[in-house]
Scaffold this motif. Structure first.
Motif, PDB file in Angstrom:
ATOM      1  N   ASN A  37       0.508  -1.009   0.473  1.00 17.45           N
ATOM      2  CA  ASN A  37      -0.121   0.003   0.174  1.00 17.45           C
ATOM      3  C   ASN A  37       1.003   1.514   0.134  1.00 17.45           C
ATOM      4  O   ASN A  37       0.776   1.907   1.107  1.00 17.45           O
ATOM      5  CB  ASN A  37      -0.794   0.035   0.976  1.00 17.45           C
ATOM      6  CG  ASN A  37      -1.814   0.836   1.428  1.00 17.45           C
ATOM      7  OD1 ASN A  37      -2.765   1.425   2.621  1.00 17.45           O
ATOM      8  ND2 ASN A  37      -2.752   1.217  -0.028  1.00 17.45           N
ATOM      9  N   LEU A  59      -4.941   2.692  -3.988  1.00 12.45           N
ATOM     10  CA  LEU A  59      -5.850   3.919  -3.020  1.00 12.45           C
ATOM     11  C   LEU A  59      -5.820   3.399  -1.263  1.00 12.45           C
ATOM     12  O   LEU A  59      -5.076   2.126  -0.973  1.00 12.45           O
ATOM     13  CB  LEU A  59      -6.807   3.283  -2.838  1.00 12.45           C
ATOM     14  CG  LEU A  59      -8.240   4.299  -3.647  1.00 12.45           C
ATOM     15  CD1 LEU A  59      -9.224   3.678  -4.568  1.00 12.45           C
ATOM     16  CD2 LEU A  59      -7.474   5.617  -4.059  1.00 12.45           C
ATOM     17  N   ASN A  64      -9.129  -0.809   1.821  1.00 16.37           N
ATOM     18  CA  ASN A  64      -9.134  -0.239   0.041  1.00 16.37           C
ATOM     19  C   ASN A  64      -8.161  -1.335  -0.059  1.00 16.37           C
ATOM     20  O   ASN A  64      -8.734  -2.785  -1.253  1.00 16.37           O
ATOM     21  CB  ASN A  64      -7.654   0.720  -0.389  1.00 16.37           C
ATOM     22  CG  ASN A  64      -8.775   2.269   0.103  1.00 16.37           C
ATOM     23  OD1 ASN A  64     -10.557   2.012  -0.397  1.00 16.37           O
ATOM     24  ND2 ASN A  64      -8.736   3.627   0.504  1.00 16.37           N
ATOM     25  N   ARG A  67     -10.321  -4.324   0.400  1.00 21.70           N
ATOM     26  CA  ARG A  67     -11.430  -4.757  -0.379  1.00 21.70           C
ATOM     27  C   ARG A  67     -10.619  -5.382  -2.100  1.00 21.70           C
ATOM     28  O   ARG A  67     -11.154  -6.164  -2.924  1.00 21.70           O
ATOM     29  CB  ARG A  67     -11.835  -2.928  -1.172  1.00 21.70           C
ATOM     30  CG  ARG A  67     -13.233  -3.014  -2.157  1.00 21.70           C
ATOM     31  CD  ARG A  67     -13.458  -1.747  -3.070  1.00 21.70           C
ATOM     32  NE  ARG A  67     -13.820  -1.310  -1.952  1.00 21.70           N
ATOM     33  CZ  ARG A  67     -13.467  -0.377  -1.090  1.00 21.70           C
ATOM     34  NH1 ARG A  67     -11.997   0.117  -1.528  1.00 21.70           N
ATOM     35  NH2 ARG A  67     -13.289   0.252   0.126  1.00 21.70           N
ATOM     36  N   ARG A  68      -9.396  -5.313  -2.715  1.00 20.71           N
ATOM     37  CA  ARG A  68      -8.741  -5.853  -3.535  1.00 20.71           C
ATOM     38  C   ARG A  68      -8.247  -7.507  -3.498  1.00 20.71           C
ATOM     39  O   ARG A  68      -8.146  -7.908  -4.614  1.00 20.71           O
ATOM     40  CB  ARG A  68      -7.411  -4.976  -3.969  1.00 20.71           C
ATOM     41  CG  ARG A  68      -7.942  -3.679  -4.548  1.00 20.71           C
ATOM     42  CD  ARG A  68      -8.013  -3.799  -6.453  1.00 20.71           C
ATOM     43  NE  ARG A  68      -7.007  -3.981  -6.631  1.00 20.71           N
ATOM     44  CZ  ARG A  68      -4.913  -3.865  -7.553  1.00 20.71           C
ATOM     45  NH1 ARG A  68      -5.727  -2.468  -7.126  1.00 20.71           N
ATOM     46  NH2 ARG A  68      -5.307  -4.261  -8.129  1.00 20.71           N
ATOM     47  N   ALA A 165     -12.295   1.659   4.646  1.00 18.81           N
ATOM     48  CA  ALA A 165     -11.212   1.834   3.821  1.00 18.81           C
ATOM     49  C   ALA A 165     -10.138   2.244   4.677  1.00 18.81           C
ATOM     50  O   ALA A 165      -8.677   1.687   3.791  1.00 18.81           O
ATOM     51  CB  ALA A 165     -10.675   3.993   3.506  1.00 18.81           C
ATOM     52  N   THR A 169     -12.023  -1.343   9.471  1.00 15.31           N
ATOM     53  CA  THR A 169     -12.133  -2.969   7.803  1.00 15.31           C
ATOM     54  C   THR A 169     -12.902  -3.895   8.757  1.00 15.31           C
ATOM     55  O   THR A 169     -13.472  -4.370   8.465  1.00 15.31           O
ATOM     56  CB  THR A 169     -11.434  -3.099   6.420  1.00 15.31           C
ATOM     57  OG1 THR A 169     -11.458  -3.977   6.212  1.00 15.31           O
ATOM     58  CG2 THR A 169     -10.121  -3.336   7.719  1.00 15.31           C
TER      59      THR A 169
END
Length: 308
Positions: A37, A59, A64, A67-68, A165, A169
């Motif tokens: 990241n 991101l 984020n 999510r990926r 984000a 999470t």
């Protein structure tokens, strides 16, 4: 059984090599992925040197990255841990075994620390407070809702929307499992101090406030009848409190001398009714959303049903 180890990382060159080695030792058949990241150090280079598959997430923020990870990786079991060497890789086989054999959708590695540097007192207190709040709002919870060490089924990974984000999470993960009534478990694991050169990215007050807002938002979205019903009741009770002196004066004199207060009480009563019915409407919408997520969840086979 295809196992993927997912390591979200940001500037972890001091710890990433040992973290990868630990998971490769205890899960030798798993593929280790490092999701970088925006690191400014040699994290990616070191990860590649030690055999990990690296991916970049531009991101900023752990949410984020999650999510990926869930979107891009296809596996039967996902093991997620921070790449800072704080989580014990030796607990991973037991987490995978329980998830697979008991057909669970999430196994949380609950942290137990022996070093004061590993888990600051303020974080321990905050974790207990937020865990209790989540249990009070949603009826049940986990022992450690902020643990970043978890094993997931494909069902979980492919139905989790991952809207957050940042570090909130983990809270979203917990609520997702609770709302869909997924079978879950916990495994106790040691939590160690970061190695020299590795620094925590968690800001106690800033991220604590973001987590609190996330819990409030999730409660409003996932439990609209309770949220808006409570709000409506509070408004109506306030209106009744303001109206009592008006009724006393009216019965004594037959007059309503404080007209602005009477107008305010009437307006608050209307707002309370509208809030209550808004909660009912949003509850119907929430049910439809839950059904959609449930169908996405059921579209994937249960753990242990896949072909090894």
């Amino acid at each position: 059984m295809k196992v993927a180890v997912l390591l979200p990382c940001f500037n972890e060159e001091a710890a990433i090599a040992q973290t990868i080695a630990g998971f490769r030792e205890h899960l030798p058949d798993a593929t280790v992925y490092v999701f970088d990241n925006n690191s400014k150090d040699r994290t990616v280079e070191i990860a590649r040197e030690h055999g990990a598959v690296t991916r970049s997430v531009p991101l900023q923020g752990k949410g984020n990255v999650v999510r990926r990870m869930f979107a891009d990786i296809d596996a039967d079991v996902y093991v997620m841990a921070d790449g800072d060497l704080t989580y014990d890789p030796s607990a991973a086989p037991e987490m995978v075994r329980r998830l697979w054999d008991e057909q669970l959708d999430m196994v949380v590695g609950t942290r137990h620390h022996e070093e004061d540097e590993a888990y600051r007192g303020g974080h321990v207190l905050g974790n207990k407070a937020f865990t209790g709040l989540l249990a009070w709002l949603f009826g049940r919870s986990f022992s450690d809702i902020f643990s970043g060490y978890r094993a997931f089924s494909r069902r979980y990974a492919k139905s989790f929307p991952a809207l957050s984000a940042g570090f909130e999470t983990e809270t979203e993960m917990s609520v997702h499992a609770l709302e869909l009534r997924m079978p879950v478990g916990e495994v106790a694991t040691k939590y160690g101090a970061r190695p020299d050169g590795s620094e925590s990215k968690l800001n106690t007050f800033r991220d604590g406030w973001r987590i609190l807002k996330t819990i409030g938002t999730l409660f409003r979205v996932e439990e609209p009848r309770a949220f808006y019903g409570t709000l409506a009741a509070a408004i109506q009770l306030t209106a009744i409190g303001l109206a009592i002196p008006l009724f006393i004066t009216f019965f004594q004199t037959g007059l309503v001398p404080r007209l602005p207060t009477a107008v305010l009480v009437t307006g608050m009563t209307i707002v309370a009714l509208l809030t209550f019915f808004a909660g009912l409407t949003l509850a119907a919408i929430k049910r439809a959303r839950t059904e959609t997520r449930r169908l996405a969840y059921l579209a994937q086979p249960a753990p242990g049903d896949e072909t090894d």
